[in-house]
Scaffold this active site. Structure first.
Site, PDB file in Angstrom:
ATOM      1  N   ALA A   1      36.107  43.869  38.480  1.00  0.00           N
ATOM      2  CA  ALA A   1      34.915  44.475  39.086  1.00  0.00           C
ATOM      3  C   ALA A   1      34.460  45.670  38.263  1.00  0.00           C
ATOM      4  CB  ALA A   1      35.213  44.893  40.517  1.00  0.00           C
TER       5      ALA A   1
ATOM      6  N   GLY B   1      30.602  48.564  50.198  1.00  0.00           N
ATOM      7  CA  GLY B   1      30.829  47.404  49.327  1.00  0.00           C
ATOM      8  C   GLY B   1      30.092  46.170  49.805  1.00  0.00           C
TER       9      GLY B   1
ATOM     10  N   TYR C   1      34.987  45.938  50.421  1.00  0.00           N
ATOM     11  CA  TYR C   1      34.111  45.683  51.571  1.00  0.00           C
ATOM     12  C   TYR C   1      34.880  45.293  52.836  1.00  0.00           C
ATOM     13  CZ  TYR C   1      34.721  40.980  49.696  1.00  0.00           C
ATOM     14  OH  TYR C   1      35.263  39.836  49.195  1.00  0.00           O
TER      15      TYR C   1
ATOM     16  N   SER D   1      31.967  34.870  52.259  1.00  0.00           N
ATOM     17  CA  SER D   1      30.903  34.224  51.469  1.00  0.00           C
ATOM     18  C   SER D   1      30.414  32.913  52.100  1.00  0.00           C
ATOM     19  CB  SER D   1      31.367  33.979  50.032  1.00  0.00           C
ATOM     20  OG  SER D   1      31.535  35.212  49.393  1.00  0.00           O
TER      21      SER D   1
ATOM     22  N   LYS E   1      37.969  34.786  37.273  1.00  0.00           N
ATOM     23  CA  LYS E   1      36.700  35.131  36.608  1.00  0.00           C
ATOM     24  C   LYS E   1      36.787  34.969  35.083  1.00  0.00           C
ATOM     25  CE  LYS E   1      35.113  38.028  40.361  1.00  0.00           C
ATOM     26  NZ  LYS E   1      34.700  39.320  40.880  1.00  0.00           N
TER      27      LYS E   1
HETATM   28  P1  NAP Z   1      41.539  43.496  39.578  1.00  0.00           P
HETATM   29  O1  NAP Z   1      40.939  42.871  38.383  1.00  0.00           O
HETATM   30  O2  NAP Z   1      42.869  43.047  40.064  1.00  0.00           O
HETATM   31  O3  NAP Z   1      41.659  45.074  39.274  1.00  0.00           O
HETATM   32  C1  NAP Z   1      42.244  45.943  40.190  1.00  0.00           C
HETATM   33  C2  NAP Z   1      42.030  47.389  39.724  1.00  0.00           C
HETATM   34  O4  NAP Z   1      42.422  48.220  40.805  1.00  0.00           O
HETATM   35  C3  NAP Z   1      42.860  47.789  38.532  1.00  0.00           C
HETATM   36  O5  NAP Z   1      42.147  48.727  37.776  1.00  0.00           O
HETATM   37  C4  NAP Z   1      44.089  48.455  39.196  1.00  0.00           C
HETATM   38  O6  NAP Z   1      44.687  49.442  38.385  1.00  0.00           O
HETATM   39  C5  NAP Z   1      43.429  49.136  40.356  1.00  0.00           C
HETATM   40  N1  NAP Z   1      44.274  49.382  41.520  1.00  0.00           N
HETATM   41  C6  NAP Z   1      44.821  48.452  42.324  1.00  0.00           C
HETATM   42  N2  NAP Z   1      45.462  49.055  43.339  1.00  0.00           N
HETATM   43  C7  NAP Z   1      45.307  50.407  43.154  1.00  0.00           C
HETATM   44  C8  NAP Z   1      45.738  51.543  43.875  1.00  0.00           C
HETATM   45  N3  NAP Z   1      46.452  51.427  44.993  1.00  0.00           N
HETATM   46  N4  NAP Z   1      45.397  52.769  43.408  1.00  0.00           N
HETATM   47  C9  NAP Z   1      44.664  52.882  42.296  1.00  0.00           C
HETATM   48  N5  NAP Z   1      44.230  51.852  41.554  1.00  0.00           N
HETATM   49  C10 NAP Z   1      44.551  50.612  41.994  1.00  0.00           C
HETATM   50  O7  NAP Z   1      40.570  43.386  40.834  1.00  0.00           O
HETATM   51  P2  NAP Z   1      38.970  43.345  40.827  1.00  0.00           P
HETATM   52  O8  NAP Z   1      38.486  41.960  40.763  1.00  0.00           O
HETATM   53  O9  NAP Z   1      38.467  44.310  39.815  1.00  0.00           O
HETATM   54  O10 NAP Z   1      38.672  43.855  42.308  1.00  0.00           O
HETATM   55  C11 NAP Z   1      38.848  45.237  42.623  1.00  0.00           C
HETATM   56  C12 NAP Z   1      38.146  45.547  43.942  1.00  0.00           C
HETATM   57  O11 NAP Z   1      36.751  45.310  43.821  1.00  0.00           O
HETATM   58  C13 NAP Z   1      38.633  44.677  45.095  1.00  0.00           C
HETATM   59  O12 NAP Z   1      38.807  45.490  46.237  1.00  0.00           O
HETATM   60  C14 NAP Z   1      37.477  43.730  45.356  1.00  0.00           C
HETATM   61  O13 NAP Z   1      37.385  43.372  46.712  1.00  0.00           O
HETATM   62  C15 NAP Z   1      36.303  44.585  44.951  1.00  0.00           C
HETATM   63  N6  NAP Z   1      35.148  43.741  44.594  1.00  0.00           N
HETATM   64  C16 NAP Z   1      34.056  43.829  45.386  1.00  0.00           C
HETATM   65  C17 NAP Z   1      32.936  43.065  45.110  1.00  0.00           C
HETATM   66  C18 NAP Z   1      31.760  43.178  46.000  1.00  0.00           C
HETATM   67  O14 NAP Z   1      30.864  42.340  45.901  1.00  0.00           O
HETATM   68  N7  NAP Z   1      31.678  44.175  46.844  1.00  0.00           N
HETATM   69  C19 NAP Z   1      32.928  42.199  44.010  1.00  0.00           C
HETATM   70  C20 NAP Z   1      34.062  42.146  43.199  1.00  0.00           C
HETATM   71  C21 NAP Z   1      35.171  42.928  43.507  1.00  0.00           C
HETATM   72  P3  NAP Z   1      45.791  49.075  37.264  1.00  0.00           P
HETATM   73  O15 NAP Z   1      45.021  48.575  36.071  1.00  0.00           O
HETATM   74  O16 NAP Z   1      46.483  50.349  37.015  1.00  0.00           O
HETATM   75  O17 NAP Z   1      46.659  48.015  37.873  1.00  0.00           O
END
Ligand code: NAP
Length: 561
Positions: free
Chosen positions: A417, A527, A506, A290, A344
């Site tokens: 997310a 992503g 991403y 970023s 967040k």
């Molecule tokens: P978060 O709040 O920690 O949530 C993680 C989620 O992923 C939970 O639902 C978790 O399941 C699941 N999970 C984690 N490891 C897993 C695995 N090995 N197999 C299956 N499910 C798994 O994180 P977040 O903020 O939502 O971020 C999630 C992803 O989105 C990250 O990779 C982040 O980089 C990406 N993201 C991208 C952008 C973008 O602009 N491109 C923006 C925001 C986020 P459980 O509930 O069962 O633990």
């Protein structure tokens, strides 16, 4: 005596006066903050090569760390024309202050005297050494000068320094006052280990208190990742100098950025005291692209501001304290922050507590990824993850957001997310099925978001194998570096050519999921597109101007390469 840089100078006791770097070595005449690269001097050829590279990278000065060097090498280095193209700081740091010199103080003083006779721009001596040994003051005073001293203005200026590698000293102001009391002091330097962003801000605050330290030029460094902003903002806060590393050469303390990052990424030489500051609050933040994306955009539109990483440890209280400290530091000019894991939800709590104007989508999602601060104290909170995801999806599919109505969409994950993506899709009347490893979290999320659509259901992640949704959006962390081989569903799951797959992960850009989708002939969206989309929305909030999307994309692509 006339000194010719090409002649070895031997052991003369007479002070020599080398030709100074153009612009002079006197700190108050330069009008800017020097970028100093430290170099551990052992060998003159290596030092010369290093100095040439430092000069072409944009460094202003070299700190010759002579902890391990002998007298002749020190003298030769300080007479070398390549090295003297840069301003020079002579340092022989003893082991008792974190250095590598293990001789006696008498031996160190002799080496410092020999070095000072070669007329470096500055010489760094520890406050403890000066305070504890009258020999240091007596032995060095005749060889050094102050910018204000007409007779000795061209002699090396004394940096009085103090280091704490464990923590921020509680009495840092008192130390600086005492250091300023040393008559020969031309520059004061304090460096301490930062454990939190608050420590880094404490270092920057010292610049606003220079009146109490005799108005002497100051360098206040918070070491370590948490303190890095004390280096990135050194020019804005009017530091005498800051340290940076050369690519491929380790620095002398943790948290030193690369010279190229400072010069090109953070427009170090252009920074002005009234520049506004934006940043990414999270933990971790050092991996984030970023700053690269936003700073490239700021530079393109000529925005008088910077975007920096702001490492804040987990916790609602920690988040609130950090944001309050950023807002209250005089001269910091906080303009806005992006917010990432794990803050967040804390950001929403902060927005509610501070009576921010909260976008309805962010309120509905229950999470905020952007805070905007206006100069009158007003705060606006929004969630651009939702905007970014919809934008990435619709651009990738070549449709309008309204076309998502009635589409059969699978959202994998139920974290932050997934919440943003699901809320945005539900608001556009998509038919969304949420699949999550922990089904209770998926059910809870759907229950909370159900207010905006009846078309939301949650199922266990294992059920995904039998499904065939038109659009699949991975919002889990599966596949993210370093765990790049993992998938968000079982490996036997099939993908189809008529599907659209958006992976919010991403890093890496081409995740294993996207490779699988590509092999099946599906439409694959990276992503990075969502990252860019959410960054564009934030950028426009920070600057009030249209984002130069192409420049930001090129910066992101270069960073990923
Ligand atoms: P978060 O709040 O920690 O949530 C993680 C989620 O992923 C939970 O639902 C978790 O399941 C699941 N999970 C984690 N490891 C897993 C695995 N090995 N197999 C299956 N499910 C798994 O994180 P977040 O903020 O939502 O971020 C999630 C992803 O989105 C990250 O990779 C982040 O980089 C990406 N993201 C991208 C952008 C973008 O602009 N491109 C923006 C925001 C986020 P459980 O509930 O069962 O633990």
């Amino acid at each position: 005596m006339t000194f010719h840089p090409s002649e070895p100078h031997g052991n003369s006791d007479t002070p020599v006066h080398t030709a100074r770097h153009p612009g002079g070595g006197i700190i108050h005449q330069t009008g800017g903050t020097w970028i100093v690269v430290p170099h551990f001097l052992t060998d003159i050829t290596a030092a010369r090569t290093f100095a040439r590279a430092a000069h072409s990278a944009g460094a202003d000065a070299i700190e010759l760390r002579c902890d391990r060097a002998d007298r002749l090498t020190i003298e030769n280095a300080l007479q070398d024309p390549d090295i003297r193209r840069l301003k020079t700081i002579l340092t022989i740091r003893p082991a008792w202050e974190g250095g590598e010199f293990s001789g006696t103080e008498e031996e160190r003083l002799t080496l410092l005297q020999a070095g000072c006779r070669m007329n470096p721009d500055m010489v760094d001596v520890e406050w403890q050494a000066w305070k504890n040994s009258s020999k240091f003051a007596a032995g060095l005073s005749p060889l050094i000068g102050k910018p204000t001293d007409n007779n000795k203005a061209d002699r090396p200026n004394l940096i009085v320094s103090n280091h704490d590698f464990a923590a921020r000293p509680a009495d840092i102001q008192q130390r600086l006052q005492a250091m300023a009391g040393i008559a020969a002091a031309a520059v004061l330097k304090v460096a301490f280990k930062a454990h939190t962003l608050i420590d880094a801000l404490a270092a920057l605050r010292l610049y606003t208190q220079r009146e109490s330290f005799g108005k002497l030029p100051l360098v206040a460094i918070a070491m370590g990742e948490a303190g890095q902003i004390s280096r990135l903002l050194a020019m804005k806060f009017g530091a005498a100098f800051t340290f940076a590393e050369l690519d491929g050469h380790p620095g002398s303390a943790p948290g030193q950025p690369l010279v190229s990052t400072l010069v090109n990424g953070y427009r170090f030489k252009q920074q002005q005291s009234d520049w506004r500051v934006c940043g990414l609050i999270g933990s971790p933040v050092s991996h984030s692209v970023s700053p690269i994306i936003h700073n490239a955009g700021f530079q393109k539109i000529g925005f008088a501001g910077l975007y920096i990483p702001l490492l804040v440890e987990a916790g609602e209280e920690q988040f609130a304290q950090a944001v309050d400290a950023l807002r209250s530091l005089p001269g910091f000019n906080l303009c806005g922050t992006s917010i990432t894991i794990p803050h967040k939800i804390n950001a929403l709590a902060y927005a509610l507590k501070n009576k921010a104007d909260i976008d309805p989508v962010a309120r509905h999602i229950g999470a905020v990824n952007t805070l905007l601060f206006s100069t009158d104290g007003h705060i606006r909170a929004m969630n651009s993850d939702a905007t970014g995801a919809i934008e990435a999806l619709t651009r990738g599919m070549g449709i309008e957001p309204a076309d998502l109505r009635g589409q059969d969409i699978a959202v994998l994950g139920a974290g932050g997310a997934a919440r943003a993506v699901t809320a945005a899709l539900a608001a556009l009347h998509g038919r969304v099925t949420v699949y999550n490893r922990t089904i209770s979290k998926g059910l809870e999320m759907v229950k909370q978001l159900a207010g905006c659509s009846a078309n939301l259901t949650a199922r266990p992640a294992a059920d995904f194998k039998q499904s065939h949704h038109k659009i699949i959006i991975n919002c889990t962390a599966a596949g993210m570096t370093p765990d790049t081989t993992s998938l968000p569903f079982s490996a036997e799951t099939r993908l189809y050519a008529d599907q659209v797959i958006l992976d919010t992960v991403y890093n890496p850009r081409r995740t294993r999921l996207l490779q699988m989708g590509q092999a099946a002939g599906a439409c694959c969206i990276e992503g990075m597109e969502m990252l860019l989309g959410q960054a564009v929305a934030q950028f426009e909030g920070f600057t009030g101007q249209a984002a130069p999307r192409d420049v930001m994309r090129a910066a992101a692509e270069a960073a990923f390469r």
